[in-house]
Design an enzyme around this catalytic site. Structure first.
Site, PDB file in Angstrom:
ATOM      1  N   ASP A  94       3.195  71.023  31.599  1.00 34.04           N
ATOM      2  CA  ASP A  94       3.420  69.839  32.420  1.00 34.04           C
ATOM      3  C   ASP A  94       3.260  68.569  31.590  1.00 34.04           C
ATOM      4  OD1 ASP A  94       3.654  68.659  35.172  1.00 34.04           O
ATOM      5  OD2 ASP A  94       1.629  67.941  34.703  1.00 34.04           O
ATOM      6  N   GLY A 145      -1.366  77.812  52.802  1.00 38.74           N
ATOM      7  CA  GLY A 145      -1.943  79.149  52.818  1.00 38.74           C
ATOM      8  C   GLY A 145      -1.166  80.227  52.109  1.00 38.74           C
ATOM      9  N   GLU A 154       7.842  69.887  29.686  1.00 39.07           N
ATOM     10  CA  GLU A 154       8.477  68.923  30.588  1.00 39.07           C
ATOM     11  C   GLU A 154       8.619  67.594  29.858  1.00 39.07           C
ATOM     12  OE1 GLU A 154       7.805  67.019  35.045  1.00 39.07           O
ATOM     13  OE2 GLU A 154       6.090  67.299  33.698  1.00 39.07           O
ATOM     14  N   ASP A 177      -0.236  82.593  48.922  1.00 38.83           N
ATOM     15  CA  ASP A 177      -1.139  83.147  47.920  1.00 38.83           C
ATOM     16  C   ASP A 177      -0.408  84.139  47.018  1.00 38.83           C
ATOM     17  OD1 ASP A 177      -0.951  85.509  49.471  1.00 38.83           O
ATOM     18  OD2 ASP A 177      -2.782  85.027  50.589  1.00 38.83           O
TER      19      ASP A 177
END
Length: 657
Positions: free
Chosen positions: A357, A176, A386, A178
């Site tokens: 990524d 949760g 990466e 944010d």
């Protein structure tokens, strides 16, 4: 005769402007379309910008049967229409050279239906060369939005999302956090002393929870490339966060994934073309779950001059995991979509950098083209890829202008510089430093190979890099065990951080290390991605404040914060020459020099007292310097460097003079 021609030209212009104005007046947004209009469900990108160097704009139009539509435009030029395998996609290639900001009317005709869409062209906030990226002058702070902090009025459920549950007791479900939670703690980052924030991906990941225990809280399974995940917030809130970060002197780096998307991306329900994804050659696209191979996860064939075709294909064309379909960047329309997406986020949100990524898993030539285009439009921007192989020669070959780049052909055809494929990638990640450091921390530093000899023997290969300062170093990240493991050895941690923040690199920290967050991946990645203490309602432990930290946490925070603030703007660290000395009697010394200023990082790499024999390092001192007083950059303590220094076990000392 000339006057007649002039009148005719004016009349034509007036007629075109009148027609254009009429089209604008009749134009609709997609949200306003009814069943009587041409069925258009979506256009990517949602809007665009004028004044870019490349005027070509690809619009991916989606709607039932839209492939057969004809398209006209007022105020721009249509270069081509590309009708894909699926009847529900149409690619419209526009040339918007010379267009001004405003509404561009696009008219679609399908059978007897005709609809005009109001497509928005926006003014840029600044020219591309005015966008400044992160550099080795910065310290990046990596955090995971779901695990950092929750803002006020966080919704418990978002209507329309696939089934999910926020449960902080489950390490692999959503917790949760944010964007508003991050925004409310911007002062924490400035207090700590970092200068740039890297968030793991914030885009929509609309994958349902699996077995009630697993989710894509991490963000690496994109299902909408133009929308922030609504559990994190909105695009507007993302922009607000970035704007406020900039006001506080913080840069923001956006995590992107071009290698793959999420299984719930709309492309998987209606594949635009058979070659949109990397699939087996004989593929029934209605049975995608049986149509792919997994990657081998072996990245060395990508640069291997002797690589077989099958090894190379298994490296780059296999899916990362079954729930992350592999995009085919060799398809020029896929590549154009991805390139535009990165430009759109730069222009729309104002990010200062990109972290890409799984960089080598994607097509190498396509990624180089992406970087070339971005570099042309944003010459002062920065992107880090990466590149997870622990050999410096492999990493160096991925850096822009590297002379080590292998063309993936037999050696007899390789030129002397091995540079036929320029990646155009400015910054690479130093997995060699990470690997060697995490071996060294378990060892005593001897006279040859162990302990900090591993760091020395890694840095000796910096001659392979075109620009060593554009190499991102780290001691841990979201994909590794935390440096502390399941313990809290602050002596080792200080040594690691001292090296990280004084060596010739762009340093990256991982959230919570400053307050001794630890954990390993023995059970699941979630245990190295724990919630930041104090970031969530009901937390009784609040590490965001000095009052809420334990004495050990506060001591570590203070030590690191002092070091970070000292580093900020320090020309010796940013621009200085680097000298390292072979570890001697257990002591490793790395020095930076700029003009007449010198910084020495001194590490006792043993669990026993050691002696820094000052005469061994006399080249760092001016010959006429009779008194050599040095100051500890963290504590301010003074040292006399005309005499040998006795070091406590695993002592860390950073001095300047």
């Amino acid at each position: 005769m000339k006057r007649v021609r002039s009148f005719l030209a004016i009349a034509v212009v007036v007629a075109l402007m009148t027609a254009c104005n009429q089209n604008v007046e009749n134009a609709k947004s997609i949200a306003q379309l009814t069943e009587n209009d041409v069925p258009i469900s979506r256009i990517d990108p949602t809007d665009w910008y004028v004044g870019l160097k490349n005027p070509s704009l690809q619009l991916m139009v989606y709607g039932e049967g839209i492939r057969d539509a004809e398209v006209s435009v007022s105020g721009a030029k249509i270069d081509s229409l590309v009708r894909l395998d699926s009847p529900n996609y149409l690619l419209v290639y526009l040339n918007v050279k010379g267009c001004k900001a405003g509404t561009l009317p696009l008219t679609f005709t399908l059978g007897e239906k005709q609809t005009t869409i109001a497509y928005e062209l926006k003014q840029r906030d600044m020219a591309g060369d005015e966008r400044i990226g992160f550099s080795n002058a910065d310290v990046l702070y990596l955090l995971m939005p779901d695990r950092f902090a929750q803002g006020e009025n966080h919704p418990t459920q978002i209507e329309g999302m696939n089934a999910y549950r926020e449960d902080r007791s489950q390490p692999s479900l959503r917790h949760g956090g944010d964007l508003n939670g991050i925004r409310q703690h911007l002062d924490y980052f400035t207090e700590l002393g970092v200068t740039a924030l890297w968030f793991t991906p914030v885009l929509e990941n609309n994958s349902p929870d699996a077995e009630g225990k697993y989710s894509t809280y991490h963000g690496y399974a994109t299902t909408d490339y133009y929308r922030v995940d609504p559990r994190f917030g909105t695009n507007e809130q993302y922009r607000q966060l970035v704007d406020e970060a900039h006001e506080k002197g913080l840069k923001v780096v956006m995590d992107m994934i071009f290698n793959h998307c999420g299984l719930e991306h709309p492309w998987l329900a209606d594949l635009p073309s058979k070659d949109w994804l990397n699939l087996k050659e004989t593929t029934d696209t209605t049975e995608l779950q049986h149509s792919y191979d997994l990657t081998s996860y072996k990245l060395t064939p990508v640069l291997d001059p002797y690589a077989s075709e099958i090894d190379l294909r298994e490296s780059t064309e296999g899916w990362f995991v079954p729930t992350m379909p592999d995009l085919n960047q060799r398809n020029p329309h896929v590549l154009k979509y991805l390139i535009q997406n990165s430009i759109w986020w730069i222009e729309t949100i104002g990010i200062n950098g990109i972290r890409m990524d799984t960089y080598p898993y994607a097509d190498r030539i396509a990624m180089a083209e992406w970087m070339r285009v971005l570099g042309e439009e944003y010459p002062n921007f920065n992107t880090v890829g990466e590149t997870w192989v622990t050999e410096p020669a492999y990493t160096a070959a991925w850096q822009k202008d590297s002379k080590l780049t292998s063309p993936n052909t037999q050696l007899s055809t390789v030129n002397s510089q091995l540079s036929t494929h320029n990646s155009h990638l400015p910054t690479v990640m130093d997995f060699s430093f990470f690997d060697k450091l995490n071996q060294a921390k378990h060892e005593e530093t001897d006279g040859w190979w162990h302990g900090y000899n591993r760091i020395y023997n890694s840095l000796v290969y910096d001659y392979l890099y075109e620009n060593p300062s554009n190499v991102m170093a780290f001691i841990e990240n979201h994909d590794t065990d935390r440096f502390l493991g399941n313990g809290q050895d602050t002596l080792l941690l200080k040594q690691a951080l001292a090296l990280l923040l004084t060596m010739n690199r762009t340093p990256q920290l991982y959230y919570g290390t400053e307050v001794l967050m630890n954990g390993t991946k023995e059970i699941t990645d979630g245990y190295v991605r724990n919630d930041f203490p104090g970031g969530f309602p009901g937390d009784t432990h609040n590490a965001f404040t000095a009052e809420g930290r334990t004495p050990a946490e506060q001591a570590m925070f203070t030590w690191l914060s002092n070091l970070l603030h000292w580093r900020n703007g320090n020309e010796t660290i940013i621009r200085g020459y680097q000298t390292q000395f072979c570890p001697w009697k257990g002591v490793y010394v790395l020095a930076r020099r700029w003009h007449r200023n010198t910084v020495m990082t001194i590490l006792n790499g043993t669990s026993q007292p050691a002696v820094l024999e000052v005469s061994r390092y006399k080249e760092l001192f001016d010959t006429d310097q009779l008194q050599r007083e040095a100051k500890d950059v963290v504590t301010g303590q003074k040292y006399d460097l005309t005499q040998d220094l006795t070091l406590a076990p695993r002592q860390t000392l950073i001095v300047e003079f």
